[in-house]
Design a protein around this motif. Structure first.
Motif, short mmCIF file in Angstrom:
data_model
loop_
_atom_site.label_atom_id
_atom_site.label_comp_id
_atom_site.label_asym_id
_atom_site.label_seq_id
_atom_site.Cartn_x
_atom_site.Cartn_y
_atom_site.Cartn_z
N LYS A 114 3.35 -38.37 49.16
CA LYS A 114 4.54 -39.16 49.48
C LYS A 114 5.62 -38.68 50.57
O LYS A 114 6.67 -38.26 50.49
N PHE A 115 4.91 -38.34 51.77
CA PHE A 115 5.81 -38.03 52.98
C PHE A 115 5.56 -38.90 54.18
O PHE A 115 4.51 -39.62 54.19
N GLU A 116 6.43 -39.05 55.11
CA GLU A 116 6.25 -40.11 56.17
C GLU A 116 7.25 -39.75 57.17
O GLU A 116 7.92 -38.71 57.04
N ILE A 117 6.91 -40.21 58.29
CA ILE A 117 7.51 -39.86 59.55
C ILE A 117 9.00 -40.44 59.40
O ILE A 117 9.15 -41.67 59.13
N TYR A 158 8.95 -36.10 49.12
CA TYR A 158 9.20 -35.49 47.79
C TYR A 158 8.95 -34.11 48.16
O TYR A 158 7.95 -33.43 48.59
N ALA A 159 9.69 -33.08 47.43
CA ALA A 159 9.55 -31.78 47.74
C ALA A 159 8.13 -31.36 47.08
O ALA A 159 7.45 -30.42 47.51
N ALA A 160 7.82 -31.86 45.85
CA ALA A 160 6.50 -31.64 45.17
C ALA A 160 5.49 -31.84 46.20
O ALA A 160 4.25 -31.18 46.21
N ASP A 161 5.36 -32.73 47.16
CA ASP A 161 4.44 -33.09 47.87
C ASP A 161 4.38 -32.42 49.19
O ASP A 161 3.52 -32.53 50.21
N CYS A 162 5.54 -31.76 49.77
CA CYS A 162 5.73 -31.12 51.15
C CYS A 162 6.23 -29.62 50.99
O CYS A 162 7.01 -29.35 51.61
N SER A 163 5.22 -28.73 50.20
CA SER A 163 5.64 -27.60 50.10
C SER A 163 5.51 -26.92 51.57
O SER A 163 4.41 -27.27 52.32
N LYS A 164 6.12 -25.63 51.89
CA LYS A 164 5.93 -25.26 53.10
C LYS A 164 4.40 -24.78 53.54
O LYS A 164 3.99 -24.95 54.66
N PRO A 165 4.02 -23.99 52.55
CA PRO A 165 2.59 -23.53 52.64
C PRO A 165 1.43 -24.97 53.23
O PRO A 165 0.77 -24.76 54.00
N PHE A 166 1.60 -26.02 52.28
CA PHE A 166 0.93 -27.13 52.48
C PHE A 166 1.04 -27.74 53.88
O PHE A 166 0.26 -27.99 54.46
#
Length: 321
Positions: A178-181, A195-203
């Motif tokens: 759940k991330f988007e431009i 969402y933080a859970a979907d957008c970790s820095k390593p990912f």
């Protein structure tokens, strides 16, 4: 018999005046003011907070309360907490504008404002759509509303140095995430929120391998559709204000429509959960502009436009000037 006196024909004079005014309006240098969002450089803002009267700003109890609260924190803390950052950015922009008002407005006035994100709220005060006091009240409410939301549902935001097409293609490779431009700054720079859970820095680093990335927030997902949940609360607050038509033109981040007193509340509410269309606004304004004033001394947006429009004469202003 005496000849009848001839009445002078006023038409040639009228035509000359019209032609002169037309040429003057065509030839005069058109000017634009640029207002940054939460990433704006806040240095030296505190220098003038104790002497607003000298800048022509009436210190009301509400303005004093908000400024006093911000002054309790250092700049690093302000930048990390959106409930502080948002009013601080508006105060910073408005103080710089008032300090440099004569230079910016000049003899011919200001034609446009280019604003990004919370910069639209700075534009409300500078274009006189709302009194400065009301703008501070509004943006403080918006910041607190967002801070409470993200305390419950953490988000994160990155700047990706790639085109919207490249970013969209990468997003399509990760179904269920759940991330988007959330902002399009230019054809080569976007902001990604989620969402933080979907957008970790390593990912995110792995997904955009080989592409420059700048993490600007690990707490907030700015301009993400998840914020629709709090939009009705913001709209209720917006409807409590009496907007005026702007004295300087500016266009919505969310829709690229021109702001009016009738549509202001709707556009500002949509901006909460819609991508910032800075690139579209710039395309609409820049072809007519010959001078551009940037109140952000780090010049993020000026850098984007300078790379794109080499012929623009750039004037960078700061409160030191």
């Amino acid at each position: 018999p005496n000849p009848k006196p001839q009445t002078p024909n006023p038409q040639p004079l009228k035509i000359l005046i019209i032609v002169y005014l037309f040429k003057t309006s065509i030839n005069r240098m058109k000017r634009c003011l640029m207002l940054s969002g939460q990433g704006a450089f806040l240095s030296n803002m505190f220098k003038y907070l104790d002497n607003l009267t000298a800048l022509g700003i009436t210190e009301t109890p509400k303005i004093q309360r908000i400024i006093k609260h911000i002054k309790l924190h250092d700049e690093d803390t302000i930048k990390k907490r959106t409930e502080l950052t948002q009013p601080a950015v508006v105060i910073n922009a408005y103080l710089k504008f008032m300090k440099n008002r004569e230079t910016i407005i000049g003899e011919n006035g200001l034609d446009y404002i280019l604003a990004s994100s919370v910069g639209e709220f700075s534009a409300l005060a500078i274009s006189e759509m709302l009194p400065f006091e009301d703008v501070l009240d509004l943006v403080e409410f918006r910041g607190q509303l967002m801070a409470k939301f993200f305390k419950r549902i953490p988000g994160t935001t990155y700047i990706i140095v790639a085109s919207p097409e490249v970013v969209s293609e990468k997003i399509s490779q990760t179904p269920g995430k759940k991330f988007e431009i959330s902002s399009i700054f230019s054809e080569k720079t976007c902001m990604l929120s989620g969402y933080a859970a979907d957008c970790s820095k390593p990912f995110i680093k792995d997904l955009f391998k080989g592409i420059a990335i700048k993490g600007i927030s690990f707490n907030y997902a700015f301009h993400h559709s998840m914020l629709k949940e709090i939009a009705p609360t913001l709209m209720e607050k917006l409807r409590s204000f009496s907007f005026q038509d702007p004295k300087i033109k500016f266009f919505s981040n969310a829709t690229n429509e021109e702001f009016t007193k009738e549509n202001a509340a709707t556009l500002l509410c949509q901006q909460l959960y819609s991508p910032v269309l800075f690139a579209d606004n710039a395309k609409r304004v820049i072809p007519e502009i010959e001078q551009c004033f940037d109140l952000d001394s780090e010049g993020f947006f000026s850098g984007i436009l300078r790379n794109k429009e080499q012929n623009m004469k750039k004037i960078f202003l700061s409160v030191e000037n």
